[in-house]
Design a protein around this motif. Structure first.
Motif, PDB file in Angstrom:
ATOM      1  N   TYR A  33      90.957  63.032  18.664  1.00 18.75           N
ATOM      2  CA  TYR A  33      90.930  62.945  17.196  1.00 18.75           C
ATOM      3  C   TYR A  33      90.809  64.339  16.584  1.00 18.75           C
ATOM      4  O   TYR A  33      91.466  64.666  15.600  1.00 18.75           O
ATOM      5  N   PHE A  34      89.956  65.158  17.216  1.00 18.38           N
ATOM      6  CA  PHE A  34      89.656  66.472  16.630  1.00 18.38           C
ATOM      7  C   PHE A  34      90.877  67.397  16.671  1.00 18.38           C
ATOM      8  O   PHE A  34      91.112  68.161  15.738  1.00 18.38           O
TER       9      PHE A  34
ATOM     10  N   ASP B 131      85.335  75.432  17.541  1.00 21.04           N
ATOM     11  CA  ASP B 131      84.960  74.029  17.358  1.00 21.04           C
ATOM     12  C   ASP B 131      85.580  73.162  18.459  1.00 21.04           C
ATOM     13  O   ASP B 131      84.930  72.270  19.018  1.00 21.04           O
TER      14      ASP B 131
ATOM     15  N   CYS C  34      97.256  77.836   1.132  1.00 18.88           N
ATOM     16  CA  CYS C  34      97.134  79.303   1.025  1.00 18.88           C
ATOM     17  C   CYS C  34      98.478  79.927   0.657  1.00 18.88           C
ATOM     18  O   CYS C  34      98.537  80.914  -0.067  1.00 18.88           O
TER      19      CYS C  34
ATOM     20  N   ARG D  34      94.683  69.712   9.457  1.00 16.43           N
ATOM     21  CA  ARG D  34      93.897  70.494   8.489  1.00 16.43           C
ATOM     22  C   ARG D  34      94.447  71.900   8.368  1.00 16.43           C
ATOM     23  O   ARG D  34      94.552  72.459   7.291  1.00 16.43           O
TER      24      ARG D  34
ATOM     25  N   PHE E 155      82.820  79.957  17.067  1.00 18.23           N
ATOM     26  CA  PHE E 155      82.706  79.142  15.852  1.00 18.23           C
ATOM     27  C   PHE E 155      81.767  79.807  14.840  1.00 18.23           C
ATOM     28  O   PHE E 155      82.108  80.018  13.679  1.00 18.23           O
TER      29      PHE E 155
ATOM     30  N   TRP F  87      89.435  86.891  12.196  1.00 17.04           N
ATOM     31  CA  TRP F  87      90.566  86.339  11.436  1.00 17.04           C
ATOM     32  C   TRP F  87      91.845  87.148  11.630  1.00 17.04           C
ATOM     33  O   TRP F  87      92.881  86.807  11.074  1.00 17.04           O
TER      34      TRP F  87
ATOM     35  N   ASP G 173      86.757  71.584   2.012  1.00 14.34           N
ATOM     36  CA  ASP G 173      86.274  70.363   1.352  1.00 14.34           C
ATOM     37  C   ASP G 173      85.537  70.679   0.064  1.00 14.34           C
ATOM     38  O   ASP G 173      85.743  70.041  -0.958  1.00 14.34           O
TER      39      ASP G 173
ATOM     40  N   LYS H  41      91.638  88.003  -4.757  1.00  9.85           N
ATOM     41  CA  LYS H  41      90.915  87.834  -3.487  1.00  9.85           C
ATOM     42  C   LYS H  41      91.733  88.527  -2.398  1.00  9.85           C
ATOM     43  O   LYS H  41      92.951  88.582  -2.495  1.00  9.85           O
ATOM     44  N   SER H  42      91.049  88.993  -1.333  1.00 10.67           N
ATOM     45  CA  SER H  42      91.794  89.578  -0.217  1.00 10.67           C
ATOM     46  C   SER H  42      91.728  88.664   0.988  1.00 10.67           C
ATOM     47  O   SER H  42      90.898  87.765   1.055  1.00 10.67           O
ATOM     48  N   LEU H  43      92.601  88.951   1.949  1.00  8.85           N
ATOM     49  CA  LEU H  43      92.600  88.180   3.205  1.00  8.85           C
ATOM     50  C   LEU H  43      92.220  89.097   4.353  1.00  8.85           C
ATOM     51  O   LEU H  43      92.714  90.234   4.435  1.00  8.85           O
TER      52      LEU H  43
ATOM     53  N   TRP I 197     100.323  85.932   1.657  1.00 10.80           N
ATOM     54  CA  TRP I 197     100.036  84.999   2.766  1.00 10.80           C
ATOM     55  C   TRP I 197     101.103  85.121   3.856  1.00 10.80           C
ATOM     56  O   TRP I 197     100.811  85.123   5.047  1.00 10.80           O
TER      57      TRP I 197
ATOM     58  N   ASP J 157      95.926  73.606   5.111  1.00 10.83           N
ATOM     59  CA  ASP J 157      95.372  74.866   4.625  1.00 10.83           C
ATOM     60  C   ASP J 157      96.464  75.934   4.497  1.00 10.83           C
ATOM     61  O   ASP J 157      96.478  76.713   3.553  1.00 10.83           O
TER      62      ASP J 157
ATOM     63  N   ARG K  17      83.796  86.378   1.849  1.00 11.19           N
ATOM     64  CA  ARG K  17      84.113  85.687   0.603  1.00 11.19           C
ATOM     65  C   ARG K  17      82.980  85.854  -0.417  1.00 11.19           C
ATOM     66  O   ARG K  17      83.222  85.929  -1.610  1.00 11.19           O
TER      67      ARG K  17
ATOM     68  N   TYR L 232     100.288  88.002   5.857  1.00 15.69           N
ATOM     69  CA  TYR L 232      99.172  87.700   6.772  1.00 15.69           C
ATOM     70  C   TYR L 232      99.699  86.940   8.000  1.00 15.69           C
ATOM     71  O   TYR L 232      99.356  87.257   9.140  1.00 15.69           O
TER      72      TYR L 232
END
Ligand code: NAP
Ligand SMILES: CC(C)CCC[C@@H](C)[C@H]1CC[C@H]2C3=C(CC[C@]12C)[C@@]1(C)CC[C@H](O)C(C)(C)[C@@H]1CC3
Length: 593
Positions: A553-554, A529, A569, A561, A479, A518, A424, A510-512, A577, A565, A490, A580
């Motif tokens: 909903y979540f 979450d 990415c 989302r 989480f 991750w 966001d 940037k790296s991943l 990517w 994303d 980051r 990855y």
């Protein structure tokens, strides 16, 4: 009329915008008015180039061969340096990875991105057009007519092999041209109309349902109360007071000034991250007000009116955001939210970090009135439960829901800086969706479990409380740990504390992360979450679907989302990517999804 130098259908070498790399292109047409050639690259990207940015293939090859034999700085670099000091070695390493790794070796991480732009001889040979546009927008837009002639929305990758040729420096930049958003989220323009109507209606439906004796998500909407029942001047005054109070706490010169991620312009905005201070002061003020006789159960009895008042404020704010986004400079705009359709753009939002002086509207709305308001409402529901059910203390279920959600919010405020590396804050424009989400959706729907328990008690035995507790804390642990790991990485990729983590370099500099949290799944924070969300609904039991609304909903929100994303990415990092995703196969649930 001047003669046309390159003919239709001719294969020539076209300079890639903003770089000194030449790709094989085919001439499609020549516009004598603008003196521009329309050319097509091997991946189907069509651009308009000036004659000076085109070379004949024959002449180019001869020159390129002689140069590469005598003085290819790119080759010198890759022979003398190991390309992958910090990175995972893989036989399928892409050119992009090798190129970026060569840079990673010699440049401190914070300056990698800048060096990548400068170090033209080690440009990767697979990189998206959009990446280039983002990297050097002014230069590119000024020198080339950078509109994708055959745009189907998603940026395509250039797969043609680059040849190198030094050319004169790019000419002085002029103001960039705004690019239209062609890839639309949330069901596109029609979807925006739908969501604009559906989301507020859904909030009303939930609030009316939860007060019924037998609430259900499957119930037919009950008859609406008369219009006067929705509007209440006192409720509006309370909401304005609450937002103003939070705004006052936000601007106090207390707490850390944190830096956001670098913007397209290279600038890093500063944010006052004093959210924890704000919730502590709010709690003290509420305690004093209670002591002075304030009846917080007003929130329960006027929930509908408070929600409607907040909705009006969120709508006014969104109109303001839409209007100001039309006048915002190009470099302050998000990629989305510029479709040309008023409704879609109003819904999605276009300005990335709308600010009034140093007051960041998006950051404030996301982290303060709604989030702290959520805890205040939950607390009011606990008092209302005691009043309604004649209890001396809130029920076990109410305590569990209150404490879990308080932990979630306090943790978010304590680690407020981490929000600066989320989607966001970094990518999304601020419009109706987020303004409504932050101010209305969060406080008036995330409190459904507590609201439900006021009229629908669900006694819990001690062993059940213990099980739910353990499950909730496992979720919280995953989480917090995963979010902190990504945030720390980051902020400072060369932090010695993170040196045990394996990474994949990308062409952006940037790296991943491919190990640690991750490296297990692509969104470990979502898994944590979701486990927490489960622990918020379990205390309400299984008699009704309504307190499970958040869970349902979540799941939908996070799956959507995650896919948003993934494509973002994929666009940003291209083949790195893909690599990855090949390494970390599952998105949210290990071995399942
Ligand atoms: N309660 C709620 O209603 C709610 C709703 C939504 C989200 N959330 C929570 O909010 C938090 C933030 O979520 P978010 O949706 O903004 O997503 P996020 O997972 O925090 O951020 C995604 C970004 O992380 C970076 N990234 C992805 N994979 C990476 C890797 N392997 N290594 C390094 N960086 C990587 C990418 O950005 P860059 O590469 O550009 O840095 C990507 O765009 C999450 O914990 C989520 O659960 C809560
Ligand atoms: C259907 C729409 C109205 C969806 C609106 C979505 C927003 C309500 C969410 C998008 C990002 C979310 C988010 C949090 C709250 C809900 C959102 C704003 C968050 C502030 C909750 C506390 C967490 O600790 C968090 C800081 C990680 C989190 C960040 C993302």
């Amino acid at each position: 009329m001047p003669a046309v130098k390159y003919q239709k259908g001719e294969k020539v070498m076209g300079r890639w915008p903003g770089s000194n790399l030449y790709y094989e292109v085919k001439v499609l047409s020549f516009d004598s008015m603008s003196q521009l050639y329309t050319v097509i690259y091997k991946d189907g990207t069509e651009l308009e180039l000036k004659e000076q940015d085109i070379k004949s293939a024959a002449g180019f090859q001869a020159r390129s061969r002689s140069r590469s034999r005598s003085r290819s700085p790119g080759r010198r670099r890759s022979r003398s340096r190991s390309p992958a000091r910090t990175t995972r070695r893989s036989s399928s390493r892409t050119a992009a990875a090798v190129a970026a790794a060569a840079i990673t070796d010699s440049v401190p991480s914070s300056r990698r991105e800048t060096r990548l732009k400068d170090t033209l001889e080690v440009r990767p040979n697979r990189i998206s057009l959009q990446t280039y546009l983002e990297a050097e927008p002014e230069k590119n837009q000024a020198r080339y007519n950078l509109r994708r002639r055959k745009d189907d929305g998603a940026a395509k990758e250039v797969t043609a092999k680059p040849e190198q040729l030094e050319v004169e420096e790019a000419k002085k930049a002029v103001a960039p041209i705004a690019t239209l958003t062609t890839q639309l989220d949330f069901g596109g323009k029609l979807g925006a109309y739908f969501w604009l109507l559906f989301l507020p209606a859904w909030v009303l439906f939930l609030i009316i349902q939860v007060n019924l004796e037998d609430p259900s998500l499957a119930n037919f909407p009950p008859p609406l109360p008369p219009l006067e029942a929705f509007l209440d001047a006192q409720a509006l005054a309370f909401v304005i007071l609450w937002i103003a109070f939070q705004a006052m706490l936000y601007i106090l010169p207390v707490g850390k000034l944190s830096e956001g991620m670098p913007l397209m312009s290279g600038e890093r905005l500063k944010y006052r991250t004093n959210g924890f201070f704000a919730i502590v002061v709010s709690a003290v003020v509420v305690a004093v007000a209670l002591h002075q006789g304030l009846d917080l159960t007003y929130i329960h009895s006027h929930f509908l009116q408070l929600a409607v008042a907040t909705f009006l404020i969120a709508t006014l704010l969104s109109v303001y955001l839409y209007v100001r986004s039309r006048y915002a400079p190009q470099e302050q705009l998000a990629l989305g939210g510029n479709s040309g359709n008023v409704v879609y753009d109003f819904f999605k939002g276009h300005e990335l970090n709308p600010r009034i002086k140093d007051f960041d509207l998006k950051f404030f709305c996301e982290m303060r009135p709604g989030l702290i308001g959520w805890c205040l409402i939950n607390f009011a529901m606990a008092l209302a439960e005691m009043k309604q059910q004649n209890l001396e203390a809130p029920s076990n279920s109410m305590i569990l829901v209150n404490l879990f959600q308080l932990l979630y919010v306090v943790d978010g405020l304590w680690n407020e800086e981490a929000i600066l590396t989320t989607m966001d804050l970094m990518h999304d424009g601020f419009g109706f969706m987020l303004a409504f989400g932050d101010l209305v959706w969060v406080p008036f729907t995330y409190t459904m479990q507590a609201y439900y328990l006021v009229r629908h008690p669900n006694p819990l035995s001690f062993p059940i409380v213990t099980i739910i507790n353990k499950q909730g804390f496992v979720g919280f642990y995953i989480f917090r740990k995963s979010n902190s790991e990504k945030n720390a990485f980051r902020r400072n990729p060369s932090d010695p504390k993170l040196s045990y983590l394996k990474t994949i370099p990308t062409a952006t500099g940037k790296s991943l992360l491919v190990s640690g949290w991750w490296g297990v799944i692509r969104h470990p924070n979502y898994l944590g979450d979701l486990l927490m969300a489960l622990a918020w609904s379990l205390p309400c039991g299984f008699s009704h679907l309504l307190p499970w609304y958040y869970m349902i909903y979540f799941i939908i929100l996070l799956v959507h989302r995650d896919s948003r994303d993934m494509s973002e990415c994929r666009r940003k990092y291209g083949s790195a990517w893909d690599e990855y995703c090949r390494t970390v196969r599952y998105r949210i649930i290990p071995c399942v999804y």
